[in-house]
Motif scaffolding. Structure first.
Motif, PDB file in Angstrom:
ATOM      1  N   ILE A   1       0.726  -0.610   0.256  1.00 30.07           N
ATOM      2  CA  ILE A   1      -0.116   0.102   0.045  1.00 30.07           C
ATOM      3  C   ILE A   1       0.669   0.834  -0.096  1.00 30.07           C
ATOM      4  CG2 ILE A   1      -1.762   1.328   1.105  1.00 30.07           C
ATOM      5  CD1 ILE A   1      -2.604  -0.528   1.884  1.00 30.07           C
ATOM      6  N   ASN A   2       2.083   1.293   0.479  1.00 30.92           N
ATOM      7  CA  ASN A   2       2.649   2.130   0.952  1.00 30.92           C
ATOM      8  C   ASN A   2       3.636   2.718  -0.634  1.00 30.92           C
ATOM      9  OD1 ASN A   2       2.267   2.920   3.563  1.00 30.92           O
ATOM     10  ND2 ASN A   2       3.547   1.631   4.383  1.00 30.92           N
ATOM     11  N   ALA A   3       4.194   1.576  -0.864  1.00 28.04           N
ATOM     12  CA  ALA A   3       4.427   1.636  -2.536  1.00 28.04           C
ATOM     13  C   ALA A   3       3.273   2.284  -3.998  1.00 28.04           C
ATOM     14  CB  ALA A   3       4.670   0.253  -2.683  1.00 28.04           C
ATOM     15  N   LEU A   4       2.366   1.934  -3.705  1.00 29.37           N
ATOM     16  CA  LEU A   4       1.281   2.345  -4.345  1.00 29.37           C
ATOM     17  C   LEU A   4       1.334   3.943  -4.077  1.00 29.37           C
ATOM     18  CD1 LEU A   4      -0.648  -0.371  -4.648  1.00 29.37           C
ATOM     19  CD2 LEU A   4       0.173   0.244  -6.325  1.00 29.37           C
ATOM     20  N   SER A   5       1.016   4.310  -3.157  1.00 29.78           N
ATOM     21  CA  SER A   5       0.893   5.568  -2.313  1.00 29.78           C
ATOM     22  C   SER A   5       2.024   6.507  -3.118  1.00 29.78           C
ATOM     23  CB  SER A   5       0.573   5.475  -1.411  1.00 29.78           C
ATOM     24  OG  SER A   5      -0.344   5.419  -0.477  1.00 29.78           O
ATOM     25  N   VAL A   6       3.095   5.758  -2.823  1.00 25.50           N
ATOM     26  CA  VAL A   6       4.476   6.733  -3.203  1.00 25.50           C
ATOM     27  C   VAL A   6       4.100   6.746  -4.804  1.00 25.50           C
ATOM     28  CG1 VAL A   6       6.380   7.087  -3.216  1.00 25.50           C
ATOM     29  CG2 VAL A   6       5.707   6.091  -1.226  1.00 25.50           C
ATOM     30  N   ALA A   7       4.057   5.740  -5.378  1.00 28.69           N
ATOM     31  CA  ALA A   7       4.127   5.769  -6.811  1.00 28.69           C
ATOM     32  C   ALA A   7       2.799   6.748  -7.085  1.00 28.69           C
ATOM     33  CB  ALA A   7       3.769   4.796  -7.167  1.00 28.69           C
ATOM     34  N   SER A   8       2.077   6.957  -7.190  1.00 27.51           N
ATOM     35  CA  SER A   8       0.709   7.533  -6.973  1.00 27.51           C
ATOM     36  C   SER A   8       1.301   9.060  -7.188  1.00 27.51           C
ATOM     37  CB  SER A   8      -0.869   7.466  -6.696  1.00 27.51           C
ATOM     38  OG  SER A   8      -1.186   8.554  -6.730  1.00 27.51           O
ATOM     39  N   VAL A   9       1.379   9.431  -5.792  1.00 23.86           N
ATOM     40  CA  VAL A   9       2.373  11.412  -5.924  1.00 23.86           C
ATOM     41  C   VAL A   9       3.542  11.009  -7.189  1.00 23.86           C
ATOM     42  CG1 VAL A   9       4.039  12.166  -4.121  1.00 23.86           C
ATOM     43  CG2 VAL A   9       1.441  11.036  -3.090  1.00 23.86           C
ATOM     44  N   ILE A  10       3.823   9.668  -6.692  1.00 21.71           N
ATOM     45  CA  ILE A  10       5.532  10.097  -7.868  1.00 21.71           C
ATOM     46  C   ILE A  10       4.820  10.416  -9.497  1.00 21.71           C
ATOM     47  CG2 ILE A  10       7.480   9.649  -9.067  1.00 21.71           C
ATOM     48  CD1 ILE A  10       8.427   8.328  -6.499  1.00 21.71           C
ATOM     49  N   VAL A  11       3.768   9.915 -10.084  1.00 22.36           N
ATOM     50  CA  VAL A  11       3.589   9.619 -10.983  1.00 22.36           C
ATOM     51  C   VAL A  11       2.489  11.176 -11.288  1.00 22.36           C
ATOM     52  CG1 VAL A  11       1.680   9.179 -12.548  1.00 22.36           C
ATOM     53  CG2 VAL A  11       3.664   7.491 -11.744  1.00 22.36           C
ATOM     54  N   ASN A  12       2.082  11.728 -10.178  1.00 27.61           N
ATOM     55  CA  ASN A  12       1.565  13.219 -10.490  1.00 27.61           C
ATOM     56  C   ASN A  12       2.549  14.230 -11.407  1.00 27.61           C
ATOM     57  OD1 ASN A  12      -1.051  11.685 -10.221  1.00 27.61           O
ATOM     58  ND2 ASN A  12      -1.313  12.172  -8.220  1.00 27.61           N
ATOM     59  N   TYR A  13       3.174  14.155 -10.232  1.00 28.90           N
ATOM     60  CA  TYR A  13       3.923  14.458 -10.937  1.00 28.90           C
ATOM     61  C   TYR A  13       5.648  14.995 -11.841  1.00 28.90           C
ATOM     62  CZ  TYR A  13       2.459  17.421  -6.954  1.00 28.90           C
ATOM     63  OH  TYR A  13       1.102  17.576  -5.566  1.00 28.90           O
ATOM     64  N   ASP A  14       5.364  13.387 -11.974  1.00 27.98           N
ATOM     65  CA  ASP A  14       6.612  13.129 -13.058  1.00 27.98           C
ATOM     66  C   ASP A  14       6.604  11.730 -13.774  1.00 27.98           C
ATOM     67  OD1 ASP A  14       9.296  12.746 -14.245  1.00 27.98           O
ATOM     68  OD2 ASP A  14      10.444  12.083 -12.334  1.00 27.98           O
ATOM     69  N   ASP A  15       5.780  12.289 -15.401  1.00 27.20           N
ATOM     70  CA  ASP A  15       5.556  11.447 -16.177  1.00 27.20           C
ATOM     71  C   ASP A  15       6.024  10.132 -16.708  1.00 27.20           C
ATOM     72  OD1 ASP A  15       2.914  12.705 -15.442  1.00 27.20           O
ATOM     73  OD2 ASP A  15       3.231  14.337 -17.919  1.00 27.20           O
ATOM     74  N   GLU A  16       7.826  11.129 -16.375  1.00 29.27           N
ATOM     75  CA  GLU A  16       8.280   9.382 -16.781  1.00 29.27           C
ATOM     76  C   GLU A  16       9.143   8.781 -15.854  1.00 29.27           C
ATOM     77  OE1 GLU A  16      12.220  11.461 -18.289  1.00 29.27           O
ATOM     78  OE2 GLU A  16      11.877  13.450 -19.321  1.00 29.27           O
ATOM     79  N   TRP A  17       8.433   9.031 -14.737  1.00 28.83           N
ATOM     80  CA  TRP A  17       8.663   8.044 -12.964  1.00 28.83           C
ATOM     81  C   TRP A  17       7.642   6.743 -13.274  1.00 28.83           C
ATOM     82  CZ3 TRP A  17       6.816   4.808  -9.579  1.00 28.83           C
ATOM     83  CH2 TRP A  17       7.811   4.815  -8.642  1.00 28.83           C
ATOM     84  N   SER A  18       6.749   6.542 -13.976  1.00 28.72           N
ATOM     85  CA  SER A  18       4.969   5.862 -14.609  1.00 28.72           C
ATOM     86  C   SER A  18       6.496   4.546 -15.536  1.00 28.72           C
ATOM     87  CB  SER A  18       4.249   6.328 -14.754  1.00 28.72           C
ATOM     88  OG  SER A  18       4.638   7.071 -16.377  1.00 28.72           O
ATOM     89  N   SER A  19       6.856   5.530 -16.568  1.00 26.58           N
ATOM     90  CA  SER A  19       7.387   4.835 -17.675  1.00 26.58           C
ATOM     91  C   SER A  19       8.285   3.878 -16.600  1.00 26.58           C
ATOM     92  CB  SER A  19       8.405   5.287 -18.466  1.00 26.58           C
ATOM     93  OG  SER A  19       6.910   6.480 -19.251  1.00 26.58           O
TER      94      SER A  19
END
Length: 81
Positions: free
Chosen positions: A24-42
């Motif tokens: 859950i924590n990993a998904l929360s962090v991923a969600s926040v980062i994706v909102n601010y860094d499009d390249e991180w989701s890739s």
């Protein structure tokens, strides 16, 4: 089922719960980062991290199902899943 056997199953669920909290924590962090860094989701989906998270969640589900079947072997209908 004895108290000792139930306690052993509860310990398995506690480990699964701790693993679920990490997921859950990993998904929360991923969600926040994706909102601010499009390249991180890739990166996340091309790396092993997404696969590791999926494996972790599947392991948690398997532990929960096994514990359920040990505690209540006749009450679960696998066709309901």
């Amino acid at each position: 089922m004895t108290d000792k056997e139930l306690f052993q199953q509860a310990k398995k669920l506690e480990v699964a719960w701790n693993s679920l909290k990490v997921s859950i924590n990993a998904l929360s962090v991923a969600s926040v980062i994706v909102n601010y860094d499009d390249e991180w989701s890739s990166y996340f989906f091309q790396s092993q991290e997404a696969s590791d998270l999926e494996d972790n969640l599947l392991n948690i589900a398997n532990v929960m199902l096994k514990v359920s079947n040990v505690i209540c072997p006749n009450d679960f209908d696998s066709s309901e899943v």
